[in-house]
Scaffold this motif. Sequence first.
Motif, short mmCIF file in Angstrom:
data_model
loop_
_atom_site.label_atom_id
_atom_site.label_comp_id
_atom_site.label_asym_id
_atom_site.label_seq_id
_atom_site.Cartn_x
_atom_site.Cartn_y
_atom_site.Cartn_z
N ALA A 115 0.83 -1.21 0.00
CA ALA A 115 0.00 0.00 0.00
C ALA A 115 0.86 1.26 0.00
N VAL A 116 1.87 1.30 0.88
CA VAL A 116 2.70 2.50 1.01
C VAL A 116 3.56 2.70 -0.23
N ASP A 117 3.98 1.59 -0.86
CA ASP A 117 4.84 1.68 -2.05
C ASP A 117 4.11 2.23 -3.27
N ARG A 118 2.81 2.44 -3.15
CA ARG A 118 2.10 3.09 -4.26
C ARG A 118 2.38 4.60 -4.29
N HIS A 119 2.98 5.10 -3.22
CA HIS A 119 3.41 6.52 -3.15
C HIS A 119 2.28 7.47 -3.52
N ALA A 120 1.11 7.20 -2.98
CA ALA A 120 -0.01 8.12 -3.14
C ALA A 120 0.16 9.28 -2.16
N TRP A 173 -0.89 11.63 1.15
CA TRP A 173 -1.13 11.14 2.51
C TRP A 173 -2.56 10.65 2.73
N GLU A 174 -3.50 11.42 2.19
CA GLU A 174 -4.90 11.06 2.43
C GLU A 174 -5.23 9.72 1.78
N ARG A 175 -4.77 9.56 0.55
CA ARG A 175 -5.01 8.31 -0.18
C ARG A 175 -4.25 7.15 0.48
N THR A 176 -3.02 7.42 0.90
CA THR A 176 -2.24 6.37 1.57
C THR A 176 -2.93 5.92 2.85
N ALA A 177 -3.44 6.87 3.62
CA ALA A 177 -4.16 6.50 4.85
C ALA A 177 -5.36 5.61 4.52
N ALA A 178 -6.05 5.92 3.42
CA ALA A 178 -7.21 5.11 3.03
C ALA A 178 -6.77 3.70 2.59
N SER A 199 2.68 12.59 10.65
CA SER A 199 2.38 11.88 9.39
C SER A 199 0.96 11.34 9.44
N TRP A 200 0.54 10.69 8.35
CA TRP A 200 -0.72 9.96 8.37
C TRP A 200 -0.65 8.85 9.43
N CYS A 201 -1.82 8.39 9.85
CA CYS A 201 -1.89 7.39 10.91
C CYS A 201 -3.13 6.54 10.71
N ASN A 254 -14.14 3.92 19.59
CA ASN A 254 -13.71 2.95 18.59
C ASN A 254 -13.69 1.55 19.21
N ALA A 255 -14.62 0.72 18.75
CA ALA A 255 -14.82 -0.60 19.35
C ALA A 255 -13.81 -1.60 18.81
N GLU A 256 -13.73 -2.72 19.51
CA GLU A 256 -12.86 -3.83 19.09
C GLU A 256 -13.14 -4.20 17.63
N GLY A 257 -12.12 -4.30 16.83
CA GLY A 257 -12.26 -4.66 15.42
C GLY A 257 -12.38 -3.46 14.50
N SER A 258 -12.59 -2.27 15.05
CA SER A 258 -12.74 -1.10 14.18
C SER A 258 -11.36 -0.60 13.72
N VAL A 259 -11.34 -0.03 12.52
CA VAL A 259 -10.11 0.51 11.94
C VAL A 259 -10.43 1.87 11.36
N SER A 260 -9.61 2.87 11.66
CA SER A 260 -9.84 4.20 11.10
C SER A 260 -8.49 4.88 10.87
N GLY A 261 -8.49 5.81 9.90
CA GLY A 261 -7.24 6.48 9.57
C GLY A 261 -7.44 7.96 9.34
#
Length: 183
Positions: free
Chosen positions: A23-28, A30-35, A96-98, A128-135
């Motif tokens: 994902a990171v090697d696509r060099h998009a 920051w916003e797109r990379t976080a997604a 940075s993005w996170c 943010n509940a168990e299993g949730s993912v956000s960036g």
Amino acid sequence: MSLNGSVMTRPGLAHLVEGLRAAVDRHADWERTAALVTDVLRDRLPGPDLLTAEEQAGDPGGYQSHLLHVEQDGGFSVVAVVWRTGQVTTIHDHVSWCVVGVLRGVEHEELFACPTGDHLVRVGESANAEGSVSGFAPPGDIHRVHNPAEQTTISLHVYGTDVSRIGSSVRREYHLPIRPVED
Ligand SMILES: [Fe+2]
């Protein structure tokens, strides 16, 4: 923060890192990379057994960060954080993005704005509940995080930098008064 353990010995970490690298090697941007990284972490979210029993227990002195992986070119870092009841960060933003995934328990997040530089306004919150993912990608990433529940919380954080070189993902801490939103 030191690098703890090896990618090979932590269940699910090697698989996750492989996906993050693609994902990171696509060099998009920051916003797109976080997604993109959010999608990878959601698909490949490890269990709490990524950490040893001792690491999972946390520390009564404060929340604990465990640096699990730094990419060789410094493109990203993977950090697990263990929060006992009530343990809380400062109000801060990031270099940075996170992307964050919750492996166990609940992570409560408050979002702030700093409209004029001399005070903060609380602009949102989420549990943010168990299993949730956000960036997210800066700017607009001033927040404070804590564990509001009785159960220990474990979360996994991916940052778009080598946090071992700068010590943490924090760009700035905000020690400012929090005022209500003005009408
Ligand atoms: Fe943060």
